[in-house]
Design an enzyme around this catalytic site. Structure first.
Site, PDB file in Angstrom:
ATOM      1  N   GLU A   1      18.728  10.169 -15.287  1.00 14.88           N
ATOM      2  CA  GLU A   1      18.884  10.616 -16.682  1.00 14.88           C
ATOM      3  C   GLU A   1      17.580  11.232 -17.202  1.00 14.88           C
ATOM      4  O   GLU A   1      17.589  12.228 -17.917  1.00 14.88           O
ATOM      5  CB  GLU A   1      19.320   9.444 -17.565  1.00 14.88           C
ATOM      6  CG  GLU A   1      20.758   9.019 -17.267  1.00 14.88           C
ATOM      7  CD  GLU A   1      21.222   7.883 -18.154  1.00 14.88           C
ATOM      8  OE1 GLU A   1      20.587   6.805 -18.099  1.00 14.88           O
ATOM      9  OE2 GLU A   1      22.192   8.065 -18.909  1.00 14.88           O
TER      10      GLU A   1
ATOM     11  N   GLU B   1      25.467   3.005 -12.938  1.00 11.05           N
ATOM     12  CA  GLU B   1      25.662   2.086 -14.069  1.00 11.05           C
ATOM     13  C   GLU B   1      27.032   1.407 -14.088  1.00 11.05           C
ATOM     14  O   GLU B   1      27.144   0.206 -14.364  1.00 11.05           O
ATOM     15  CB  GLU B   1      25.450   2.826 -15.403  1.00 11.05           C
ATOM     16  CG  GLU B   1      24.000   3.100 -15.752  1.00 11.05           C
ATOM     17  CD  GLU B   1      23.461   4.367 -15.102  1.00 11.05           C
ATOM     18  OE1 GLU B   1      24.144   4.930 -14.216  1.00 11.05           O
ATOM     19  OE2 GLU B   1      22.354   4.792 -15.467  1.00 11.05           O
TER      20      GLU B   1
END
Ligand code: NAD
Length: 694
Positions: free
Chosen positions: A111, A131
Site C-alpha cells: 500500500e 489482509e
C-alpha cells in the site's frame, strides 16, 4: 532542516545529488511501525523543503522492501501517525517519489508503494495484499488503488485470495512499472529522472470500466473460496465502491471498515494462528542443529498413505523408492501416483516436462533391499504393532548407517519399533495426514531415544515437502489423534444421551468444522476404530470401569461400516454413496440405548453441543501440554486447524479457552466431568493461559 541529515532510527535520508534516497531500516522485515511511519513523514517533509531535490526513491534496507505492518499493533488502539497519513503525504508532496522494491512488498508495504508515483522492482520480488487472510481488509488504500490499476474483477481476485503475486504478473497488472536486474536504488533513480518532476498518483486515475457480469463472477468466486467470511464480503464491497465513490470517499469508507474488523474476534483468532505458525517454524528442539542431508527417500507400503507420501516427496524434488509386499497393491500405488501427475498436467497445474521429471525419480520394488542406499525410510504399512516391529527389524539390517527410519503410525508406540532396531536414535515418527500430498500438517514425533539431529532432519524434511512440522512426544495418538479421540468420545456420549448424529454434526458444522464427527467417521470407515477398540480390550488396555458407548459397536455388528458399506451413522444413496441421509434405524437404536442407560430424551441446543466439544478439546489439550506431548501450547491450535478441519477463523480450542474467564471454565469443567462419567480425566486448564501474549 535544509542541509541536515534528518535520518531517524528507522528511516534514513540520504542525498545523492538532486535525488533523496529514503531507506526504511527496521530489521528483519522492515515491518511498518510507529517509528517507521514517523521517520517517513520527516523524510517526506525534508524532501519537500529542500529546493535542491527533484524527487526521492523509497526503498527498504537489507533483504526486502516492507513485508507488512507490525501485526502486534493491530489489537490495540493504533498510534499516530497512521499509515494513510504517510501515504497522503507522499501523494500531496509536489515532488515524485519512486518505490524501489525488492524481496517482498506485502500488505501495508505494498500500500505504501502504491502511494508512490511509480514502482520499480528487482527480479524475484513478490507483492500482495494478504489482509483478508488475517480477517481484515487492506486499510491504507489497497482496495481503492488496486482497481484503478487492474480493474475491479482482477482486484477482487488478488485482494480476496491474499496471494503473493509474482513479478511478471505484477508487471502485466500494472502493479509494477518496471522490472530491473540490479539492486535498488540505482535503476529507480534513473526511472525518477525520466519522470521529469511529474507526479503520477494512482488515486488520480480512472477506474477502468468493467463488465457487470464479470464483476459478479469475480465476487461469486471470491465468496466461495473465502467461505463468505466478513473480511471477504467487506473487501468486495470496498473494491466495488470504486465504481461510484471518489478516491477520497472510498479511502475513508475503507478505513472505517478496517478499524472495525481489526478488533473483531475473527481477526484476533487469525492473528493468533499467524503468530503460532511463525513460532512453530522454529521449534526449540531443532534450533541450531544441522539436519542430516536428505535427497533420496524410501517409502514402505503403497497404500493410501504410502502413495500420498511418495507424491509429496516427488513434488519436493526427491528421488523415491516405493516398496510394497503385495504386487497388486504396488501396481495400484504406482498407478495412483502416475494418475495424479496426469491429472495435474491435464488441468494445467503441472507442465508435462515437470511431470516426466518427477516420475523419472520414482521406482517401485517388492523388496526392502531396494532401500539399502536411501537417506530416509518412511514406513506406512498397516497399523499393526507386530507387522511394524518386523518391518523395522528388517530395515535395521538393510538401511545404510545414518539413514533415518521413520514411521507414519497413527497411534502405536514408536519406541517399540525403535527397540526392534539396533539404532533407536535414528528412529522417529513422521505422522502425515490424509491425503498426504495435500494436507499441510506433519507431526514430527520424538521417541525416547531419538537423536536431536534426527528430529531436526524430520523438521527440515517436512518443510522441504511444504508441510507444517509440529513436534510431538511419543504417546498414544500424539497431539492430534489424542485430542480428536477425546472429541469423538464426547460426541458419542452425547449420542448415548439421546443427541442424534445429524444434530451433533449440524451444530459443529455451523460452528465452522469442515464436517461433523459422525459424517467424518462414516467417511473414514467405522471398522478401523472397531478393530482398534477390540484389540485394546484384548490387550487389557480398556478399563472396564470407564464409561463405554456401545452404539458404534452395534452399528459395526450390523455391517454398517460407513460410506463404503452404504450405511453407518447415516444411510447413503446406492449409486454415489456420498449423500448422507438420516436413517430411522439409527435413530431408533440411539433412543433405545438412551432409554436403556436411563438418559431422558432431550434436545441439545447447537451452543450446548459446541461448548461441550470445545471444553473437551481444551481439557485434552491441557493434559497433552502438561504431559509434555506438545512442545508449545499454541501448537495445539495449529494441529487442530491444519489436520482436523477446525475452522481457522475460530483460532482453535486454546484460543477459545483463552477468550473465557478461567474460573468459569474450571467450574464448567467440573460439570463436564460429572456429565461424562467414569474415565473422564480433568486437566488443569491454567496451562493453556501460560505464555499468553498480554
Ligand atoms: P493401507 O492399508 O492403505 O496401506 C498399507 C499398505 O501396506 C498395504 O498396501 C499393504 O499391502 C502394505 N504392507 C503391509 N505390510 C507390508 C510390509 N511388510 N512391507 C511392505 N508393505 C506392506 O493403509 P494406510 O491407510 O495407508 O495406512 C498406513 C499407515 O499410515 C498406518 O500406520 C496408518 O495408521 C497410518 N495413517 C493412516 C492415515 C489414513 O487416514 N489412512 C492417516 C495417518 C496415518
Amino acid at each position: 532542516m535544509v542541509g541536515d541529515t534528518p535520518s531517524t532510527e528507522k528511516v534514513s535520508f540520504e542525498k545523492r545529488g538532486d535525488v533523496a534516497v529514503i531507506t526504511i531500516n527496521n530489521p528483519p522485515i522492515n515491518a511498518g511501525s510507529e517509528a517507521v511511519r514517523r521517520g517517513l513523514l520527516a523524510a517526506i517533509q525534508s524532501l519537500e523543503e529542500d529546493p535542491d531535490l527533484i524527487g526521492a526513491v523509497l526503498m527498504g534496507a537489507g533483504s526486502t522492501f516492507v513485508a507488512g505492518s507490525d501485526l502486534h499493533e493491530f489489537g490495540a488502539p493504533l498510534s499516530e501517525p497512521q499509515l494513510p497519513a504517510v501515504i497522503t503525504a507522499i501523494e500531496v508532496c509536489p515532488k515524485p517519489i519512486v518505490a524501489a522494491l525488492h524481496g517482498v512488498a506485502l500488505g501495508g508495504g505494498l500500500e505504501l508503494a502504491l502511494g508512490c508515483d511509480a514502482r520499480v522492482a528487482t527480479v524475484g520480488t513478490l507483492v500482495g495484499l494478504p489482509e483478508v487472510t488475517l480477517g481484515i481488509i487492506p486499510g491504507a488504500g489497497g482496495t481503492q488503488r488496486l482497481p484503478r490499476l487492474m480493474g475491479i474483477p482482477k482486484a477482487i481476485e488478488v485482494i480476496c485470495s491474499g496471494r503473493r503475486v509474482p513479478l511478471e504478473e505484477a508487471l502485466s497488472l500494472g502493479l509494477v512499472d518496471k522490472v530491473v536486474v540490479g539492486a535498488p536504488p540505482d535503476e529507480a533513480i534513473a526511472y525518477l529522472r525520466k519522470m521529469s518532476g511529474m507526479k503520477r498518483p494512482v488515486l488520480a486515475r480512472q477506474v477502468p470500466l468493467a463488465d457487470e457480469g464479470e464483476v459478479d463472477a469475480a465476487a461469486a468466486a471470491a465468496l466461495k473460496a473465502g467461505k463468505s467470511r466478513p473480511a471477504v464480503v467487506e473487501a468486495i464491497r470496498a473494491i466495488r465502491s470504486t465504481a461510484t465513490l471518489s478516491g477520497e470517499q472510498g479511502l475513508s469508507a475503507e478505513r472505517d471498515v478496517f478499524q472495525l474488523l481489526r478488533v473483531s474476534e475473527e481477526a484476533f483468532a487469525l492473528r493468533h494462528q499467524f503468530f503460532a505458525e511463525r513460532a512453530a517454524a522454529k521449534p526449540r528442539q531443532a534450533r541450531h542443529i544441522t539436519p542430516r542431508p536428505i535427497e533420496t527417500i524410501g517409502v514402505v507400503g503403497a497404500g493410501t498413505m504410502g502413495a500420498g507420501i511418495a507424491l509429496a516427496a516427488l513434488a519436493a524434488g526427491m528421488s523415491v523408492t516405493l516398496v510394497e509386499v503385495n504386487g497388486e497393491a504396488l501396481d495400484r500405488g504406482m498407478a495412483r501416483i502416475k494418475d495424479d501427475h496426469d491429472r495435474r498436467v491435464s488441468r494445467g497445474r503441472l507442465s508435462k516436462a515437470d511431470a516426466e521429471d518427477a516420475l523419472s525419480r520414482l521406482r517401485g520394488s517388492a523388496t526392502l533391499e531396494a532401500l539399502a542406499t536411501v537417506d530416509v525410510i518412511i514406513e506406512a504399512v498397516v497399523e499393526d504393532l507386530d507387522v511394524k516391529k518386523t518391518v523395522f527389524a528388517a530395515l535395521d539390517g538393510i538401511a545404510k548407517p545414518g539413514a533415518i527410519l521413520a514411521s507414519n503410525t497413527s497411534y502405536l508406540d514408536l519406541d517399540a519399533f525403535a527397540a526392534a532396531t539396533s539404532r533407536p536414535e535414528d528412529v522417529l515418527g513422521l505422522h502425515f495426514f490424509s491425503p498426504a500430498q495435500v494436507m499441510r500438517l506433519l507431526e514430527v514425533v520424538r521417541g525416547d531415544k531419538t537423536a536431536p539431529d534426527v528430529l531436526a532432519t524430520g523438521v527440515a524434511l517436512g518443510k522441504r515437502m511444504g508441510k507444517m512440522p509440529i513436534l510431538a512426544r511419543n504417546a498414544f495418538g500424539f497431539i492430534g489423534n489424542r485430542i480428536y479421540a477425546a472429541y469423538r468420545r464426547q460426541c458419542e456420549f452425547m449420542l448415548e444421551e439421546g443427541g442424534l448424529p445429524q444434530n451433533i454434526d449440524r451444530a459443529l458444522e455451523a460452528y465452522g468444522f469442515a464436517m461433523g464427527p459422525f459424517a467424518v467417521a462414516d467417511m473414514s470407515g467405522l471398522d478401523i476404530a472397531w478393530h482398534m477398540r477390540r484389540a485394546r480390550a484384548k490387550e487389557g488396555l480398556q478399563n472396564p470401569e470407564d464409561r463405554y458407548v456401545d452404539i458404534p459397536d452395534r452399528l459395526c455388528e450390523r455391517g454398517r461400516f460407513g460410506r463404503k458399506s452404504g450405511a453407518g451413522y447415516y444411510r447413503y444413496d446406492a449409486a454415489a454413496k456420498i449423500r448422507p441421509m438420516v436413517d430411522p434405524d439409527v435413530t431408533a437404536l440411539i433412543q433405545e440405548e438412551a432409554a436403556r442407560r436411563g438418559y431422558p430424551s432431550r434436545d441439545m441446543s447447537d451452543t450446548a453441543i459446541q461448548d461441550r466439544v470445545l471444553l473437551t478439546m481444551a481439557n485434552e489439550a491441557a493434559l497433552v501440554v502438561a504431559e509434555g506431548v506438545a512442545d508449545r501450547v499454541e501448537d495445539i491450535d495449529l494441529v487442530l486447524v491444519n489436520g482436523y478441519g477446525f475452522p481457522k477463523w475460530r483460532g482453535g480450542p486454546v484460543f477459545w479457552a483463552r477468550g473465557r474467564d478461567p474460573r468459569d471454565l474450571a467450574a464448567r469443567l467440573d460439570d463436564l466431568a460429572v456429565l461424562s462419567g467414569p474415565g473422564f480425566r480433568k486437566g488443569d486448564l491454567s496451562v493453556l493461559f501460560e505464555g499468553r501474549p498480554a
